[in-house]
Scaffold this motif. Structure first.
Motif, PDB file in Angstrom:
ATOM      1  N   GLN A  40       0.797  -1.222   0.000  1.00 27.58           N
ATOM      2  CA  GLN A  40       0.000   0.000   0.000  1.00 27.58           C
ATOM      3  C   GLN A  40       0.834   1.277   0.000  1.00 27.58           C
ATOM      4  O   GLN A  40       0.375   2.321  -0.452  1.00 27.58           O
ATOM      5  N   VAL A  41       2.054   1.212   0.522  1.00 28.87           N
ATOM      6  CA  VAL A  41       2.916   2.400   0.575  1.00 28.87           C
ATOM      7  C   VAL A  41       3.968   2.329  -0.533  1.00 28.87           C
ATOM      8  O   VAL A  41       3.916   3.061  -1.511  1.00 28.87           O
ATOM      9  N   ARG A  44       2.819   1.863  -4.146  1.00 25.85           N
ATOM     10  CA  ARG A  44       1.949   2.858  -4.773  1.00 25.85           C
ATOM     11  C   ARG A  44       2.542   4.273  -4.777  1.00 25.85           C
ATOM     12  O   ARG A  44       2.136   5.107  -5.591  1.00 25.85           O
ATOM     13  N   ALA A  45       3.453   4.575  -3.873  1.00 26.56           N
ATOM     14  CA  ALA A  45       4.004   5.933  -3.774  1.00 26.56           C
ATOM     15  C   ALA A  45       5.049   6.175  -4.855  1.00 26.56           C
ATOM     16  O   ALA A  45       5.635   5.235  -5.414  1.00 26.56           O
ATOM     17  N   ALA A 243       1.603  14.675   2.268  1.00 26.25           N
ATOM     18  CA  ALA A 243       2.225  13.483   2.842  1.00 26.25           C
ATOM     19  C   ALA A 243       3.646  13.745   3.328  1.00 26.25           C
ATOM     20  O   ALA A 243       4.256  12.884   3.955  1.00 26.25           O
ATOM     21  N   THR A 403       0.311   9.231   8.568  1.00 28.09           N
ATOM     22  CA  THR A 403       0.239   9.172   7.111  1.00 28.09           C
ATOM     23  C   THR A 403       0.307   7.731   6.623  1.00 28.09           C
ATOM     24  O   THR A 403      -0.439   7.316   5.727  1.00 28.09           O
ATOM     25  N   LYS A 406      -2.872   5.978   7.153  1.00 28.91           N
ATOM     26  CA  LYS A 406      -3.850   6.424   6.162  1.00 28.91           C
ATOM     27  C   LYS A 406      -3.630   5.711   4.832  1.00 28.91           C
ATOM     28  O   LYS A 406      -4.583   5.234   4.200  1.00 28.91           O
ATOM     29  N   TRP A 407      -2.370   5.600   4.403  1.00 29.75           N
ATOM     30  CA  TRP A 407      -2.062   4.927   3.136  1.00 29.75           C
ATOM     31  C   TRP A 407      -2.397   3.437   3.206  1.00 29.75           C
ATOM     32  O   TRP A 407      -2.892   2.865   2.232  1.00 29.75           O
ATOM     33  N   VAL A 413      -4.802   5.824  -3.940  1.00 27.00           N
ATOM     34  CA  VAL A 413      -3.777   6.803  -3.584  1.00 27.00           C
ATOM     35  C   VAL A 413      -4.398   8.190  -3.425  1.00 27.00           C
ATOM     36  O   VAL A 413      -4.025   8.948  -2.533  1.00 27.00           O
ATOM     37  N   ALA A 416      -5.680   8.457  -0.102  1.00 32.27           N
ATOM     38  CA  ALA A 416      -4.595   8.537   0.870  1.00 32.27           C
ATOM     39  C   ALA A 416      -4.010   9.937   0.946  1.00 32.27           C
ATOM     40  O   ALA A 416      -3.538  10.363   2.009  1.00 32.27           O
TER      41      ALA A 416
END
Length: 418
Positions: A40-41, A44-45, A243, A403, A406-407, A413, A416
Motif C-alpha cells: 500500500q505504501v 503505490r508511492a 504526505a 500518514t 492512512k495509506w 492513492v 490517501a
C-alpha cells in the motif's frame, strides 16, 4: 546563558492538525504491517531514487534495488538526454541484465545468452534468432518503470499505471521547494549500512527529531544542537505539507570545540561552515540559506532543515551544505540505509583535511545511532510496551505514522493524499 527571543520554540503538533495520543508499536514489529506497507505504501508511492547528477551525461546509468518490492531498477540517461527506468531483467530467460551498480554504456548485453538492449529499452540483438518461434523483437524490450524528475530529483512509481502524477503526489511540498538548491550534488561521500536490525520507520524516526541529540550524542554533536537556552534541543519550526514534512532544528551559536579536541579545532580553524555538520564553507552554499522554504522563519540560530519526502527519503539542508538519507525496508525488522554527503571537490590540503574530519564525524554519529536503534528494536519486540509516547518536538514521527496508517487503509492513492 544565551537568551532566545519570545516564541522561538513554537508548538508544532496540534497546529499541524495532528493528534496527541500514544502511538502503537505494532507497525514497528508486525509482519502483517510489513506486508501492508510493502503493497500500500512502497508499491503505490512515488519513490525518490536520487539526483540527476548520478547520471552525469548521456549513456550513463545506475542500478537501484528496491528490496521491499522485489524490484531491481535500471535507470538510464539515453542519447537524447531522457532519463528512463526499467526492470533490470532480460526478456529471454528473466536473468539479471546489468550487474554493476553504475556505469556508462549505450547498450546492455545479458551475460547469460548475449541478448542485447539499447538504453532506451529496445531489444536490438538476439543470437540465433531464427531458431525461436515467431519472435517479434519489438515486444522483447525491457519492461519500463514509470519515471519522472522534479527539481533534479529522480522518482519512480512501481504501479502499472500510477494513480496520481508526481506533481499531485508532491502537492504543496513540491510548490514550496521549487528551485531548492543542490550544491555539489555531483560529488558525494557515501555510507551504506546494508543490513541493520531495525524497522525502517524506527530508523528514519531517529533522524527526524533532535530531542535525543544531547543524550545520545554528547561527545559528537550534543552541544552543536543544544545549549543552556535550549537544553532539550527543541525545534525552531515545522510544517506538514500533504504526505511530506519539514522541520528546522536549533543550532548553538556559542558552540566551540572542546579544548581537548585539537583535531576538530584545527579542522575548523579557517572554515566557516555555519555548523559542524557542514561539508562546505557557508559562502559556497549561500543559496541554501536564501531559499524561502529552508529556515522559513529566518531564525539566525538554526542548524538544519530536515526535509522528509514520503515515504523514506530525507534531505538535510544546513548553512554548510546538504546530505541525503534513504531507508529501504528489507524485512519487518531489517533496514538498508544509504547516506550521500555532498561536499565540494577540495581545492587544497586544508580543505581536504576539513572534509575528511567532517566525513569521519558523520560516520561516528551514524554509528552511535546504529547501536541504539538495534537495541530499541529488540526492546520493541519484547512486548514490554504496546505504545510509545511522543512529545511536541517529535511531531514529524507522529505525522509519519498517521500518514502511513492512512495509506495502508486507503483503497486509492488519491484518498490517501486527501
Amino acid at each position: 546563558m544565551t537568551k532566545q527571543p519570545p516564541n522561538v520554540f513554537p508548538k508544532l503538533t496540534e497546529p499541524n492538525g495532528l493528534g496527541t495520543g500514544p502511538v502503537p508499536i505494532e507497525p514497528y514489529v508486525s509482519s502483517d504491517w510489513f506486508e501492508r506497507e510493502r503493497k500500500q505504501v512502497f508499491g503505490r508511492a512515488w519513490l525518490c531514487m536520487g539526483r540527476v547528477e548520478q547520471l552525469p551525461e548521456p549513456d550513463t546509468y545506475i542500478v537501484k534495488e528496491i528490496e521491499v518490492c522485489g524490484v531491481i531498477a535500471l535507470i538510464t540517461r539515453d542519447a537524447k538526454d531522457k532519463i528512463r527506468a526499467f526492470q533490470n531483467v532480460c526478456s529471454h530467460r528473466a536473468n539479471m541484465l546489468v550487474h554493476e551498480p553504475a556505469g556508462k554504456g549505450s547498450r546492455f548485453v545479458c551475460k547469460y545468452h548475449n541478448w542485447g538492449y539499447r538504453n532506451d529499452g529496445d531489444c536490438i540483438g538476439v543470437p540465433d534468432r531464427n531458431n525461436f518461434f515467431k519472435l517479434d523483437m519489438k515486444t522483447c524490450g525491457l519492461t519500463p518503470i514509470h519515471c519522472e524528475t522534479w527539481e533534479g530529483w529522480i522518482f519512480i512509481n512501481l504501479q502499472s499505471r500510477p494513480e496520481v502524477t508526481l506533481k499531485e503526489f508532491l502537492g504543496p511540498f513540491g510548490e514550496a521547494f521549487k528551485d531548492a538548491p543542490a550544491p555539489f550534488a555531483d560529488e558525494a561521500f557515501t555510507v551504506n549500512v546494508s543490513n541493520m536490525r531495525a524497522n525502517w520507520k524506527e530508523t528514519i524516526d531517529a533522524f527526524c527529531e533532535s530531542y535525543h541529540v544531547p543524550v545520545l550524542h554528547p561527545m559528537t554533536i550534543g552541544t552543536t544542537f543544544s545549549n543552556d537556552s535550549n537544553p532539550f534541543s527543541r525545534p525552531l519550526n515545522g510544517v506538514v505539507r500533504g504526505a511530506h514534512r519539514t522541520m528546522t532544528t536549533f543550532g548553538n551559536p556559542m558552540f566551540q570545540p572542546s579544548p581537548n579536541s585539537k583535531v576538530e579545532r584545527l579542522a575548523y580553524s579557517n572554515v566557516d561552515t555555519g555548523n559542524t555538520l557542514g561539508g562546505a564553507a557557508a559562502r559556497e552554499v549561500e543559496a541554501i540559506q536564501h531559499h524561502p522554504a529552508i529556515n522559513p522563519r529566518r531564525i539566525p540560530n538554526w542548524a538544519t532543515e530536515i526535509v522528509w519526502m514520503f515515504p523514506n527519503y530525507l534531505i538535510f539542508y544546513s548553512p554548510g551544505g546538504f546530505f541525503t538519507l534513504e531507508f529501504w525496508q528489507l524485512t519487518v525488522n531489517t533496514t538498508r540505509w544509504l547516506a550521500r554527503i555532498h561536499i565540494p571537490r577540495a581545492k587544497d590540503v586544508r580543505q581536504r583535511f576539513q572534509q575528511e574530519h567532517h566525513n569521519c564525524r558523520m560516520a561516528e554519529i551514524f554509528l552511535e545511532d546504529v547501536g541504539n536503534l538495534e537495541r530499541q528494536q529488540r526492546a520493541m519486540e519484547s512486548g514490554g510496551k504496546t505504545e510509545i509516547l511522543l512529545q511536541d518536538g517529535e511531531f514529524l514521527l507522529r505525522h509519519s505514522i498517521e500518514t502511513i496508517q492512512k495509506w495502508v487503509a486507503a483503497p486509492t492513492v488519491r484518498e490517501a493524499l486527501t
